[in-house]
Motif scaffolding. Structure first.
Motif, PDB file in Angstrom:
ATOM      1  N   ASN A 108      28.967  12.959  19.770  1.00  0.00           N
ATOM      2  CA  ASN A 108      28.744  11.588  19.854  1.00  0.00           C
ATOM      3  C   ASN A 108      27.589  11.311  20.717  1.00  0.00           C
ATOM      4  O   ASN A 108      26.795  10.330  20.693  1.00  0.00           O
ATOM      5  CB  ASN A 108      30.194  10.623  20.307  1.00  0.00           C
ATOM      6  CG  ASN A 108      30.874  10.670  19.024  1.00  0.00           C
ATOM      7  OD1 ASN A 108      30.605  10.879  17.701  1.00  0.00           O
ATOM      8  ND2 ASN A 108      32.300  10.507  19.355  1.00  0.00           N
ATOM      9  N   ALA A 109      27.629  11.950  22.038  1.00  0.00           N
ATOM     10  CA  ALA A 109      26.750  11.625  23.182  1.00  0.00           C
ATOM     11  C   ALA A 109      24.875  11.932  22.374  1.00  0.00           C
ATOM     12  O   ALA A 109      24.363  11.100  22.728  1.00  0.00           O
ATOM     13  CB  ALA A 109      26.911  12.358  24.167  1.00  0.00           C
ATOM     14  N   LYS A 110      25.071  12.833  21.736  1.00  0.00           N
ATOM     15  CA  LYS A 110      23.927  13.463  21.151  1.00  0.00           C
ATOM     16  C   LYS A 110      23.467  12.796  19.686  1.00  0.00           C
ATOM     17  O   LYS A 110      22.487  13.053  19.301  1.00  0.00           O
ATOM     18  CB  LYS A 110      23.584  14.862  21.021  1.00  0.00           C
ATOM     19  CG  LYS A 110      23.484  15.388  22.473  1.00  0.00           C
ATOM     20  CD  LYS A 110      23.720  16.922  22.074  1.00  0.00           C
ATOM     21  CE  LYS A 110      23.629  17.785  23.498  1.00  0.00           C
ATOM     22  NZ  LYS A 110      23.175  19.258  23.319  1.00  0.00           N
ATOM     23  N   LYS A 111      24.362  11.922  19.198  1.00  0.00           N
ATOM     24  CA  LYS A 111      24.433  11.407  17.894  1.00  0.00           C
ATOM     25  C   LYS A 111      24.044  12.374  16.798  1.00  0.00           C
ATOM     26  O   LYS A 111      22.927  12.058  16.237  1.00  0.00           O
ATOM     27  CB  LYS A 111      23.454  10.132  17.810  1.00  0.00           C
ATOM     28  CG  LYS A 111      23.751   9.203  18.893  1.00  0.00           C
ATOM     29  CD  LYS A 111      22.869   8.012  18.862  1.00  0.00           C
ATOM     30  CE  LYS A 111      22.536   7.236  17.476  1.00  0.00           C
ATOM     31  NZ  LYS A 111      21.882   6.030  17.689  1.00  0.00           N
ATOM     32  N   THR A 112      24.637  13.297  17.001  1.00  0.00           N
ATOM     33  CA  THR A 112      24.429  14.470  15.901  1.00  0.00           C
ATOM     34  C   THR A 112      25.667  15.236  15.167  1.00  0.00           C
ATOM     35  O   THR A 112      26.650  15.303  16.060  1.00  0.00           O
ATOM     36  CB  THR A 112      23.677  15.619  16.751  1.00  0.00           C
ATOM     37  OG1 THR A 112      22.385  14.937  17.382  1.00  0.00           O
ATOM     38  CG2 THR A 112      23.190  16.802  15.789  1.00  0.00           C
ATOM     39  N   VAL A 113      25.598  15.526  14.127  1.00  0.00           N
ATOM     40  CA  VAL A 113      26.833  16.235  13.450  1.00  0.00           C
ATOM     41  C   VAL A 113      26.020  17.643  13.001  1.00  0.00           C
ATOM     42  O   VAL A 113      24.821  17.727  12.648  1.00  0.00           O
ATOM     43  CB  VAL A 113      26.975  15.462  12.159  1.00  0.00           C
ATOM     44  CG1 VAL A 113      25.905  14.977  11.169  1.00  0.00           C
ATOM     45  CG2 VAL A 113      28.116  16.086  11.322  1.00  0.00           C
ATOM     46  N   TYR A 114      27.065  18.523  12.961  1.00  0.00           N
ATOM     47  CA  TYR A 114      26.562  20.077  12.798  1.00  0.00           C
ATOM     48  C   TYR A 114      27.289  20.691  11.691  1.00  0.00           C
ATOM     49  O   TYR A 114      28.320  20.062  11.323  1.00  0.00           O
ATOM     50  CB  TYR A 114      26.722  20.654  14.110  1.00  0.00           C
ATOM     51  CG  TYR A 114      25.944  20.399  15.473  1.00  0.00           C
ATOM     52  CD1 TYR A 114      24.861  20.821  15.722  1.00  0.00           C
ATOM     53  CD2 TYR A 114      26.894  19.347  16.313  1.00  0.00           C
ATOM     54  CE1 TYR A 114      24.322  20.337  16.867  1.00  0.00           C
ATOM     55  CE2 TYR A 114      26.115  19.077  17.374  1.00  0.00           C
ATOM     56  CZ  TYR A 114      24.796  19.286  17.793  1.00  0.00           C
ATOM     57  OH  TYR A 114      24.334  18.894  18.860  1.00  0.00           O
ATOM     58  N   LEU A 115      26.644  21.588  11.116  1.00  0.00           N
ATOM     59  CA  LEU A 115      27.482  22.476  10.112  1.00  0.00           C
ATOM     60  C   LEU A 115      27.095  23.967  10.628  1.00  0.00           C
ATOM     61  O   LEU A 115      25.872  24.580  10.341  1.00  0.00           O
ATOM     62  CB  LEU A 115      26.778  22.065   8.739  1.00  0.00           C
ATOM     63  CG  LEU A 115      27.496  22.995   7.589  1.00  0.00           C
ATOM     64  CD1 LEU A 115      29.123  22.503   7.594  1.00  0.00           C
ATOM     65  CD2 LEU A 115      27.084  22.758   6.470  1.00  0.00           C
ATOM     66  N   GLN A 116      28.182  24.739  11.180  1.00  0.00           N
ATOM     67  CA  GLN A 116      27.978  25.919  11.479  1.00  0.00           C
ATOM     68  C   GLN A 116      28.501  26.818  10.249  1.00  0.00           C
ATOM     69  O   GLN A 116      29.284  26.586   9.723  1.00  0.00           O
ATOM     70  CB  GLN A 116      28.867  26.295  12.615  1.00  0.00           C
ATOM     71  CG  GLN A 116      28.985  27.887  12.906  1.00  0.00           C
ATOM     72  CD  GLN A 116      27.588  28.164  13.392  1.00  0.00           C
ATOM     73  OE1 GLN A 116      26.834  27.617  14.465  1.00  0.00           O
ATOM     74  NE2 GLN A 116      26.988  29.414  13.001  1.00  0.00           N
ATOM     75  N   MET A 117      27.175  27.685   9.755  1.00  0.00           N
ATOM     76  CA  MET A 117      27.526  28.247   8.602  1.00  0.00           C
ATOM     77  C   MET A 117      27.849  29.889   8.926  1.00  0.00           C
ATOM     78  O   MET A 117      26.277  30.304   9.436  1.00  0.00           O
ATOM     79  CB  MET A 117      26.428  28.098   7.643  1.00  0.00           C
ATOM     80  CG  MET A 117      26.632  26.570   7.211  1.00  0.00           C
ATOM     81  SD  MET A 117      25.382  26.377   5.705  1.00  0.00           S
ATOM     82  CE  MET A 117      23.855  26.676   6.417  1.00  0.00           C
ATOM     83  N   ASN A 118      28.900  30.446   8.807  1.00  0.00           N
ATOM     84  CA  ASN A 118      29.047  31.630   9.047  1.00  0.00           C
ATOM     85  C   ASN A 118      29.181  32.711   7.721  1.00  0.00           C
ATOM     86  O   ASN A 118      29.578  32.049   6.660  1.00  0.00           O
ATOM     87  CB  ASN A 118      29.951  32.017   9.924  1.00  0.00           C
ATOM     88  CG  ASN A 118      29.947  31.495  11.323  1.00  0.00           C
ATOM     89  OD1 ASN A 118      28.529  31.453  11.560  1.00  0.00           O
ATOM     90  ND2 ASN A 118      30.851  31.103  11.810  1.00  0.00           N
ATOM     91  N   SER A 119      29.118  33.717   7.723  1.00  0.00           N
ATOM     92  CA  SER A 119      29.221  34.915   6.569  1.00  0.00           C
ATOM     93  C   SER A 119      28.691  34.379   5.352  1.00  0.00           C
ATOM     94  O   SER A 119      29.213  34.193   4.155  1.00  0.00           O
ATOM     95  CB  SER A 119      30.668  34.903   6.240  1.00  0.00           C
ATOM     96  OG  SER A 119      31.238  35.748   7.561  1.00  0.00           O
TER      97      SER A 119
END
Length: 116
Positions: A74-85
């Protein structure tokens, strides 16, 4: 103007990892009711990959569960998607989406290509 700036896409070999980022501006990020990642492959309809509710609940497509993780800062106003394998079938254009005030906002998409 509301904008979602995506980054992190690229070319990776099968079994590798990528982290997609989606930085929001012009949106009341902390008040968003839903955040998610979608993808669309050529000749296919856009499909849901992962979502996160305002309460932190997550939902994943069965094809990515256990491999992908959605998160937010929330502080960075960013959503992430970590994709492995990563698998070749993960190849698609990935879009982030944020729902705020009854309206869905979309990123421009970032290409993810997984080679076999």
């Amino acid at each position: 103007q509301a904008q979602l700036e995506e980054s992190g896409g690229g070319l990776v070999q099968a079994g590798g990892s990528l982290r997609l980022s989606c930085a929001a501006s012009g949106i009341m990020f902390s008040l968003s009711t839903m955040m998610g990642w979608y993808r669309q492959a050529p000749g296919r309809q856009r499909e849901l990959v992962a979502t996160m509710s305002s309460g932190g609940s997550t939902n994943y497509a069965s094809s990515v569960k256990g491999r992908f993780t959605i998160s937010r800062d929330n502080a960075k106003k960013t959503v992430y998607l970590q994709m492995n394998s990563l698998k070749p079938e993960d190849t698609a254009v990935y879009y982030c989406s944020i729902r705020w005030a009854g309206k869905d906002y979309w990123g421009q998409g970032t290409q993810v290509t997984v080679s076999s």
